[in-house]
Each structure stands twice: as structure tokens, then as C-alpha cells.
Design a protein around this motif. Structure first.
Motif, short mmCIF file in Angstrom:
data_model
loop_
_atom_site.label_atom_id
_atom_site.label_comp_id
_atom_site.label_asym_id
_atom_site.label_seq_id
_atom_site.Cartn_x
_atom_site.Cartn_y
_atom_site.Cartn_z
N GLY A 117 33.10 46.07 -73.88
CA GLY A 117 33.66 46.79 -72.75
C GLY A 117 32.76 47.94 -72.31
O GLY A 117 31.94 48.46 -73.08
N ARG A 143 41.37 52.91 -66.76
CA ARG A 143 40.47 51.94 -67.39
C ARG A 143 41.03 50.53 -67.30
O ARG A 143 42.24 50.33 -67.08
CB ARG A 143 40.23 52.31 -68.84
CG ARG A 143 41.46 52.16 -69.73
CD ARG A 143 41.19 52.61 -71.14
NE ARG A 143 42.38 52.46 -72.00
CZ ARG A 143 42.48 52.95 -73.22
NH1 ARG A 143 41.48 53.63 -73.74
NH2 ARG A 143 43.58 52.77 -73.92
N GLU A 145 42.17 47.24 -69.04
CA GLU A 145 42.69 46.84 -70.34
C GLU A 145 43.05 45.36 -70.32
O GLU A 145 43.29 44.78 -69.25
CB GLU A 145 43.92 47.67 -70.71
CG GLU A 145 43.64 49.14 -70.88
CD GLU A 145 44.87 49.91 -71.31
OE1 GLU A 145 45.95 49.29 -71.40
OE2 GLU A 145 44.77 51.13 -71.56
N GLN A 146 43.11 44.78 -71.49
CA GLN A 146 43.47 43.36 -71.60
C GLN A 146 44.85 43.13 -71.01
O GLN A 146 45.79 43.87 -71.30
CB GLN A 146 43.42 42.93 -73.06
CG GLN A 146 43.67 41.45 -73.26
CD GLN A 146 43.68 41.06 -74.73
OE1 GLN A 146 44.70 41.15 -75.41
NE2 GLN A 146 42.53 40.65 -75.23
N GLY A 152 44.50 38.24 -72.11
CA GLY A 152 43.06 38.23 -71.85
C GLY A 152 42.47 36.88 -71.50
O GLY A 152 41.26 36.77 -71.35
N ARG A 208 41.97 41.14 -67.12
CA ARG A 208 42.18 42.57 -67.39
C ARG A 208 42.87 43.22 -66.20
O ARG A 208 42.78 42.73 -65.07
CB ARG A 208 40.86 43.27 -67.69
CG ARG A 208 40.14 42.76 -68.91
CD ARG A 208 38.92 43.58 -69.23
NE ARG A 208 37.94 43.59 -68.15
CZ ARG A 208 36.77 44.21 -68.20
NH1 ARG A 208 36.43 44.89 -69.29
NH2 ARG A 208 35.93 44.17 -67.20
N GLU A 234 37.83 54.01 -76.96
CA GLU A 234 38.77 54.35 -75.89
C GLU A 234 38.20 54.08 -74.51
O GLU A 234 38.69 54.59 -73.52
CB GLU A 234 39.17 55.82 -75.99
CG GLU A 234 40.02 56.16 -77.21
CD GLU A 234 41.39 55.49 -77.18
OE1 GLU A 234 41.76 54.92 -76.13
OE2 GLU A 234 42.08 55.52 -78.21
N GLU A 236 36.68 50.83 -71.79
CA GLU A 236 37.33 49.64 -71.24
C GLU A 236 37.35 48.51 -72.27
O GLU A 236 36.48 48.42 -73.14
CB GLU A 236 36.61 49.19 -69.97
CG GLU A 236 36.73 50.19 -68.83
CD GLU A 236 36.32 49.60 -67.51
OE1 GLU A 236 35.57 48.60 -67.52
OE2 GLU A 236 36.77 50.11 -66.46
N SER A 237 38.34 47.63 -72.15
CA SER A 237 38.48 46.50 -73.07
C SER A 237 37.32 45.52 -72.87
O SER A 237 36.80 45.36 -71.77
CB SER A 237 39.81 45.78 -72.85
OG SER A 237 40.89 46.65 -73.10
N SER A 243 34.21 43.97 -78.36
CA SER A 243 34.76 45.27 -78.74
C SER A 243 34.92 46.16 -77.51
O SER A 243 34.18 46.01 -76.52
CB SER A 243 33.85 45.95 -79.76
OG SER A 243 32.55 46.15 -79.20
N PRO A 244 35.84 47.10 -77.54
CA PRO A 244 36.00 48.01 -76.40
C PRO A 244 34.86 49.01 -76.33
O PRO A 244 34.17 49.27 -77.33
CB PRO A 244 37.34 48.71 -76.68
CG PRO A 244 37.48 48.64 -78.17
CD PRO A 244 36.85 47.35 -78.60
#
Length: 385
Positions: A117, A143, A145-146, A152, A208, A234, A236-237, A243-244
Motif C-alpha cells: 500500500g 485513506r 482500505e480493503q 478485497g 478498496r 497506518e 493505505e491497504s 502489506s499496508p
């Protein structure tokens, strides 16, 4: 020997069908005979390969025209048919797109590579006190997110993905212009190699969604203007299990109306009356934790600096703190009463100082007497003339 393979019949269309009809028929059959929907079904697997082969030929205008010319000719033999068919490895690659969704464990096939991400950058403004002592604040971010509905995948729940009918799961297509040829990202599937029977109604197939979040940020002690803090995970996904990203916070310190900072020491200025400077006494001084009292010795000179130990900035390494530096500014009154003047003149006399009054005795003569005196002088000068 004429070719008996009828690609039109395999797809359930006729010779007059356009590209849209062929594509629609292929999607329907590919979904019907999808290996994930028919596990360990050899017949379904063979049918899926047949419709894929038929679509490869009929979806290409050049191959379809040659197929129509030669399919009843003896020249269209097995070797000619092989020219239209993809190698076996190509057929196997078609199934790679489904391995991602069916969690297949065949390590010999390609997988989608996880995509990390994106990182995010935001700023936060804190008070002078919080920059010295540390604090916890919050920052609101926006942001990706999934998607919670499709988890996802970009697909509406209880539906299945299909291989892209244009690139057949490759994600790229080859274009030829005369002697020149090049490959480009498939526009049908945006390079993913898959299309959806029905895109997720919440994320519209993007996998997302944008979300507003309030993130708690821990501000450590002894932080300075412009410092960047990293909050792992923390951002974006990620995509495909990636990994974020991370969240980077730039800290801005709001100036204080009373305190200043120099390295690990805090400084301030305190007004001091003349009598306090001369006679001495006890005054209150504000600190970051409240007020403290300090003793002013008699005869304190202007701009003298008093040092209050361990009332400054904490050191980050060993927990020791800097000092608070207090500079006194002696205030000189701009107006005094006659009585105050009399006392100060007496003080000056006792101190051996000479003090002259700002007005002379001439200026203290009343105006009427001064006027008559000038008239008398002028009259006398006129008679002598």
C-alpha cells in the motif's frame, strides 16, 4: 480432409454474430464450465478449453476471416488448426488467474505479486508544552482500505471471477501494425487478467474504498519543529495480500507567548520593579508544571539571568532535563508623584548623587508677573532711546 471443428457451434453462435455476441456467449460458457465451479470434472475442463480455443479464433478478426475461408477446405488440416491454438503452456496459464481466488497450492504456477500500500503524509500542530513534555494527539486521515463487502476481491459476494476474454488471463495483449508489433496492458481487464461476473456493489470492483480514520499519534518528549514521525502500517491497504503502507506525520510546534527554547534549556523574561531589584524579595515564576518561587537578592542588576535546575527540556537519551533560564527586566516608571520625587531626591542626596530638577526658577514665575516685567523693561529701553 475438411475441418469438422465448428467454433461457432462450440460457442453457440452463428456466422453472422458480431464481436459483442461472441464475447457474451464466451463469458456465459466460461462461467458455466469454470474449473472452480466443477472441481475434478474432466468433461467441464475439456469444454472450458474448447470454448477458450474457439474464442481465441473468433475474437480475432484476422484469424476469424482465415478460419471462415479455410474451415471447409482440405487445406485446413490439423497443422492449420494448430496455428490457431495456443500452446499447451498457454492453456495452463489461463488457470493462473483462478489460482489466486481458489487458493491453489500448486507452486509451479504464477501468482499475483502482492502490492504494498502507498505511504501517506500528514501534518499535526501541537502546543509548546506538548513538544517539551510529550503527549498523545489524534489526526484525521483519508485513506484507501480493503473493501469490507468483497474482502478485497472486487467481486460481489457469492459470484466468481472469469478469465479476461481479450487477453485470456495474461493481462497484456499484442498489437501489430505492419512490420511493427508491441504489447500493451489489456484495456478490458486493466492488466489484471480477470473480469467479474458482477463487480462489488460497494467498491465497484476496485477492491478498496476511501475511509476517514482518526489515528492516535504519540508525541515523544523533546520533539522539535519539523520532526517527522513514522506510524507503521497506518498507510493505505495493499493489494493481493500486500502489506499496508506507513503513515508519516510532520510535527509543527505552535509558538508560546511566554516561553522560548534554546537546545535543551527553556528561557523566559520576568518584569521586576525597581524597588524589588534594589531591596530584593521573592517572586513567582511560571514553569511548564506550574509556578515556583525564586529569591531575588538585593541589588539585582537588569538582565540578570537566574537558572532553575531541571525545569527545562527532558533529554531523550537518559531522562535528564535541561534548565529554565529566567532573565529579569527591571521596569522604570514613566510617571512619578511629587512625593515619590522628593523621596528619590533624598535617596540620591544620601547616596552622594547630584540630581537636577527638570524646571528652573525662571519658569516658575507666574505669567502675569512675567508679562508686566517685560512691559517695564521695554518701556525703559524706549525712554533711553
Amino acid at each position: 480432409m475438411a475441418n469438422t471443428t465448428n467454433y461457432y457451434k462450440i460457442l453457440g453462435v452463428n456466422e453472422q454474430s458480431d464481436d459483442a455476441d461472441i464475447k457474451r456467449a464466451y463469458r456465459k460458457l466460461a462461467f458455466k464450465y469454470h474449473p472452480d465451479r466443477n472441481p475434478e470434472d474432466k468433461f467441464a475442463e475439456d469444454k472450458f478449453k474448447q470454448v477458450t480455443e474457439a474464442y481465441r479464433v473468433l475474437s480475432d478478426a484476422k484469424k476469424r476471416a482465415e478460419y471462415d475461408r479455410n474451415r471447409f477446405s482440405s487445406a485446413y488440416d490439423a497443422a492449420s488448426q494448430a496455428a490457431y491454438r495456443s500452446p499447451t503452456t498457454h492453456v495452463d496459464d489461463v488457470f493462473d488467474i483462478f489460482d489466486h481466488f481458489s487458493n491453489a497450492k500448486n507452486t509451479s504456477r504464477k501468482k499475483y505479486q502482492p502490492i504494498r500500500g502507498a505511504d501517506l503524509k500528514y501534518g499535526v500542530t501541537i502546543s509548546f508544552e506538548d513538544s517539551i513534555l510529550g503527549a498523545t494527539t489524534t489526526v484525521e486521515i483519508l485513506r484507501s482500505e480493503q473493501c469490507t463487502r468483497c474482502r478485497g476481491t472486487g467481486i460481489e459476494p457469492r459470484t466468481y471471477p472469469m478469465i479476461c476474454p481479450v487477453c485470456l488471463g495474461k493481462g497484456r495483449v499484442r498489437q501489430s501494425h505492419g512490420f511493427l508489433g508491441f504489447t500493451q496492458v489489456c484495456q478490458e481487464c486493466n492488466g489484471t487478467g480477470r473480469v467479474y461476473q458482477k463487480a462489488c456493489s460497494q467498491c465497484q470492483g476496485d477492491s478498496r474504498i476511501l475511509q476517514k480514520r482518526k489515528i492516535a499519534i504519540k508525541i515523544p518528549p523533546n520533539i522539535e519543529e519539523g520532526t517527522n514521525l513514522k506510524v507503521s502500517g497506518e498507510g493505505e491497504s495493499g493489494l493481493y495480500g500486500g502489506s499496508p503502507g506507513d503513515l508519516f506525520i510532520t510535527v509543527h510546534v505552535r509558538p508560546h507567548e511566554f516561553f522560548g527554547r534554546k537546545d535543551n534549556d527553556i528561557w523566559c523574561e520576568i518584569p521586576l520593579d525597581v524597588t524589588q531589584a534594589i531591596l530584593g524579595g521573592v517572586i513567582e515564576v511560571p514553569t511548564l508544571e506550574g509556578k515556583v518561587r525564586i529569591r531575588i537578592p538585593s541589588g539585582t542588576q537588569p538582565d540578570r539571568v537566574f537558572r532553575l535546575s531541571k525545569k527545562g527540556v527532558p533529554f531523550s537519551s537518559n531522562g535528564h532535563r535541561g534548565d529554565l533560564l529566567v532573565k529579569v527586566k527591571v521596569r522604570i516608571p514613566s510617571h512619578i508623584s511629587p512625593r515619590q520625587r522628593e523621596l528619590l531626591e533624598e535617596f540620591a542626596y544620601l547616596s552622594g548623587e547630584k540630581v537636577s530638577r527638570p524646571t528652573s526658577r525662571f519658569m516658575e514665575i507666574p505669567k502675569k508677573k512675567l508679562s508686566s516685567w517685560f512691559q517695564k523693561v521695554f518701556k525703559q529701553k524706549s525712554n533711553e532711546a
